[in-house]
Motif scaffolding. Structure first.
Motif, PDB file in Angstrom:
ATOM      1  N   ASN A 154       0.823  -1.210   0.000  1.00 49.84           N
ATOM      2  CA  ASN A 154       0.000   0.000   0.000  1.00 49.84           C
ATOM      3  C   ASN A 154       0.861   1.266   0.000  1.00 49.84           C
ATOM      4  O   ASN A 154       0.584   2.224  -0.711  1.00 49.84           O
ATOM      5  CB  ASN A 154      -0.931  -0.020   1.223  1.00 49.84           C
ATOM      6  CG  ASN A 154      -1.654   1.302   1.425  1.00 49.84           C
ATOM      7  OD1 ASN A 154      -1.199   2.168   2.164  1.00 49.84           O
ATOM      8  ND2 ASN A 154      -2.774   1.473   0.755  1.00 49.84           N
ATOM      9  N   HIS A 155       1.936   1.255   0.805  1.00 47.43           N
ATOM     10  CA  HIS A 155       2.765   2.461   0.891  1.00 47.43           C
ATOM     11  C   HIS A 155       3.446   2.766  -0.448  1.00 47.43           C
ATOM     12  O   HIS A 155       3.737   3.917  -0.747  1.00 47.43           O
ATOM     13  CB  HIS A 155       3.803   2.298   2.004  1.00 47.43           C
ATOM     14  CG  HIS A 155       4.525   3.581   2.322  1.00 47.43           C
ATOM     15  ND1 HIS A 155       3.873   4.754   2.585  1.00 47.43           N
ATOM     16  CD2 HIS A 155       5.855   3.876   2.400  1.00 47.43           C
ATOM     17  CE1 HIS A 155       4.760   5.723   2.812  1.00 47.43           C
ATOM     18  NE2 HIS A 155       5.973   5.214   2.694  1.00 47.43           N
ATOM     19  N   GLU A 175       9.878   3.101   1.438  1.00 43.26           N
ATOM     20  CA  GLU A 175      10.078   4.552   1.467  1.00 43.26           C
ATOM     21  C   GLU A 175       9.508   5.177   0.210  1.00 43.26           C
ATOM     22  O   GLU A 175       9.688   4.650  -0.892  1.00 43.26           O
ATOM     23  CB  GLU A 175      11.580   4.887   1.525  1.00 43.26           C
ATOM     24  CG  GLU A 175      11.832   6.397   1.558  1.00 43.26           C
ATOM     25  CD  GLU A 175      13.288   6.777   1.262  1.00 43.26           C
ATOM     26  OE1 GLU A 175      13.957   6.062   0.496  1.00 43.26           O
ATOM     27  OE2 GLU A 175      13.734   7.800   1.799  1.00 43.26           O
ATOM     28  N   VAL A 190       8.543   3.900   6.054  1.00 41.13           N
ATOM     29  CA  VAL A 190       7.769   3.178   7.063  1.00 41.13           C
ATOM     30  C   VAL A 190       8.377   1.792   7.264  1.00 41.13           C
ATOM     31  O   VAL A 190       8.598   1.054   6.300  1.00 41.13           O
ATOM     32  CB  VAL A 190       6.286   3.032   6.653  1.00 41.13           C
ATOM     33  CG1 VAL A 190       5.487   2.409   7.790  1.00 41.13           C
ATOM     34  CG2 VAL A 190       5.684   4.379   6.270  1.00 41.13           C
ATOM     35  N   PRO A 235       2.875   0.330  11.880  1.00 38.36           N
ATOM     36  CA  PRO A 235       3.779   1.123  11.052  1.00 38.36           C
ATOM     37  C   PRO A 235       4.640   2.051  11.924  1.00 38.36           C
ATOM     38  O   PRO A 235       4.107   2.824  12.709  1.00 38.36           O
ATOM     39  CB  PRO A 235       2.822   1.943  10.176  1.00 38.36           C
ATOM     40  CG  PRO A 235       1.519   1.979  10.913  1.00 38.36           C
ATOM     41  CD  PRO A 235       1.536   0.923  11.988  1.00 38.36           C
ATOM     42  N   ALA A 267       6.566   5.080  11.335  1.00 35.01           N
ATOM     43  CA  ALA A 267       6.652   6.015  10.209  1.00 35.01           C
ATOM     44  C   ALA A 267       7.664   7.114  10.502  1.00 35.01           C
ATOM     45  O   ALA A 267       7.624   7.748  11.562  1.00 35.01           O
ATOM     46  CB  ALA A 267       5.278   6.624   9.940  1.00 35.01           C
ATOM     47  N   HIS A 281      -1.069  14.177   6.790  1.00 34.14           N
ATOM     48  CA  HIS A 281      -1.076  12.717   6.659  1.00 34.14           C
ATOM     49  C   HIS A 281      -2.106  12.015   7.536  1.00 34.14           C
ATOM     50  O   HIS A 281      -2.410  10.850   7.304  1.00 34.14           O
ATOM     51  CB  HIS A 281       0.318  12.142   6.939  1.00 34.14           C
ATOM     52  CG  HIS A 281       1.232  12.305   5.756  1.00 34.14           C
ATOM     53  ND1 HIS A 281       2.044  13.397   5.590  1.00 34.14           N
ATOM     54  CD2 HIS A 281       1.419  11.533   4.660  1.00 34.14           C
ATOM     55  CE1 HIS A 281       2.707  13.288   4.444  1.00 34.14           C
ATOM     56  NE2 HIS A 281       2.350  12.172   3.863  1.00 34.14           N
ATOM     57  N   LEU A 306      -3.704   8.574   6.377  1.00 34.32           N
ATOM     58  CA  LEU A 306      -3.505   7.322   7.114  1.00 34.32           C
ATOM     59  C   LEU A 306      -4.822   6.658   7.444  1.00 34.32           C
ATOM     60  O   LEU A 306      -4.972   5.441   7.343  1.00 34.32           O
ATOM     61  CB  LEU A 306      -2.767   7.616   8.429  1.00 34.32           C
ATOM     62  CG  LEU A 306      -1.263   7.768   8.300  1.00 34.32           C
ATOM     63  CD1 LEU A 306      -0.705   8.359   9.581  1.00 34.32           C
ATOM     64  CD2 LEU A 306      -0.636   6.404   8.037  1.00 34.32           C
ATOM     65  N   ASP A 357      -6.137   4.993   4.362  1.00 37.00           N
ATOM     66  CA  ASP A 357      -5.406   3.750   4.070  1.00 37.00           C
ATOM     67  C   ASP A 357      -5.788   2.646   5.062  1.00 37.00           C
ATOM     68  O   ASP A 357      -5.939   1.492   4.692  1.00 37.00           O
ATOM     69  CB  ASP A 357      -3.893   3.999   4.110  1.00 37.00           C
ATOM     70  CG  ASP A 357      -3.386   4.606   2.812  1.00 37.00           C
ATOM     71  OD1 ASP A 357      -3.954   4.297   1.743  1.00 37.00           O
ATOM     72  OD2 ASP A 357      -2.423   5.391   2.856  1.00 37.00           O
TER      73      ASP A 357
END
Ligand code: FES
Ligand SMILES: [Fe+2]
Length: 332
Positions: A153-154, A224, A239, A251, A253, A275, A279, A282
């Protein structure tokens, strides 16, 4: 092998706490791959034990510290680094030891491994160790998400239009972006040649004109996303995903920005404010994924824009990843 976790995850080092959380005054509960742990500090540094008193099974993290030893709150057995039982109150006879794990403090995190013979600590993104940047860790709670789903996902460029509309990408103003993807036993890197103004107020503030954005995988579970402008790195969001349990991922982060005119504390507040909703979005989508397979998933249908997923799964599962490189164009 630790349960049926993917081979490279089972043998890796993972963070289980922030170093500053663990003081000499209090043991801290942690969890790694379903195993309850306790982190404590004596005058030699931090140490990690199983969070279960061998006497009657009370969590040691519910006890307290005395002269660098963890004291169980039920009958007061005390345990030092290495797990030795130092004292059973009321007798001079010895008690049984508790399991001990290795502990290493690095970049402000406490890392441990459940492997019998843990390998080297994972490679970290440069930005995490670069003291020329303004940097901070943002403590976040564990999320209902598959470990490898969260890593993907990141690094996934195809979801922001849908999950974070207007925050990072415009859903109805896609532009072709050239992507160069490299992968190998060392990990993976996807370089997006953007040459556009970043979308959204905060990204613009930090990035100005974005030249490239880069997704990097440091296997098995570190990801990253870095944004570079004409003066080099503008923003790195790295993360370290730690597998607390099946379907429960924490996570760790880390944010890094180029030093500039804006004080670090203002940047920290702005980055967190920007963020926080991202977050949450997500987290919601990750919780909706139908399974939390530990192995990533061989059962997912991989599409043409899934630039990282299969590499993440292969490397986590100890499958060979030969050096390869390709280019593609994606509308972002
Ligand atoms: S349960 Fe820990 S000392 Fe008895
Ligand atoms: Fe996202």
């Amino acid at each position: 092998m630790v349960g049926d976790w993917p081979a490279a995850v089972a043998s890796a080092w993972h963070p289980i706490a922030f170093a500053q959380q663990v003081t000499a005054g209090r043991p801290v509960a942690a969890r790694l791959m379903g195993r309850p742990l306790v982190v404590a500090r004596d005058d030699q540094g931090t140490f990690v034990l199983d969070d279960r008193c061998p006497h009657r099974g009370v969590p040691l993290s519910r006890g307290h510290m005395e002269r660098g030893a963890v004291i169980c709150r039920y009958h007061g057995w005390s345990f030092g680094r290495g797990g030795t039982c130092l004292r059973v109150p009321g007798t001079l006879l010895p008690g049984s030891p508790v399991g001990a794990l290795p502990a290493v403090e690095r970049v402000g995190l406490i890392w441990t491994s459940l492997a019998d013979a843990p390998g080297a600590l994972p490679t970290l993104p440069d930005a995490v160790e670069n003291s020329a940047l303004d940097r901070f860790w943002w403590p976040l709670r564990a999320t209902r998400a598959g470990l490898l789903d969260a890593v993907e996902n990141h690094l996934d460029p195809a979801h922001p239009h849908h999950v974070h509309p207007w925050m990072m990408r415009s859903p109805n103003r896609r532009r072709p972006v050239e992507i160069s993807v490299r992968s190998g036993p060392w990990g993976a890197e996807a370089i997006y040649l953007e040459r556009t103004k970043a979308v959204g107020l905060i990204p613009r503030l930090f990035e100005g004109t974005r030249l490239t954005s880069i997704g990097r995988l440091y296997p098995p579970t570190i990801a990253e996303v870095a944004f570079e402008g004409d003066r080099g790195l503008r923003l790195s969001v790295a993360v370290v995903f730690s597998p607390e349990d099946t379907g429960l991922t924490r996570p760790y982060a880390h944010f890094a920005t180029a030093r500039g005119q804006m004080p670090a504390w203002i940047k920290r507040s702005l980055l967190k404010a920007f963020h926080r909703p991202i977050l949450a979005q997500d987290r919601r989508i990750l919780a909706l994924q139908d399974t939390w397979r530990r192995d990533g998933s061989s059962k997912y249908a991989t599409g043409p824009l899934d630039v990282m997923g299969p590499t993440i799964w292969r490397l986590a599962n100890g499958v060979a990843e030969p050096e390869r490189q390709h280019r593609l164009t994606m509308e972002l």
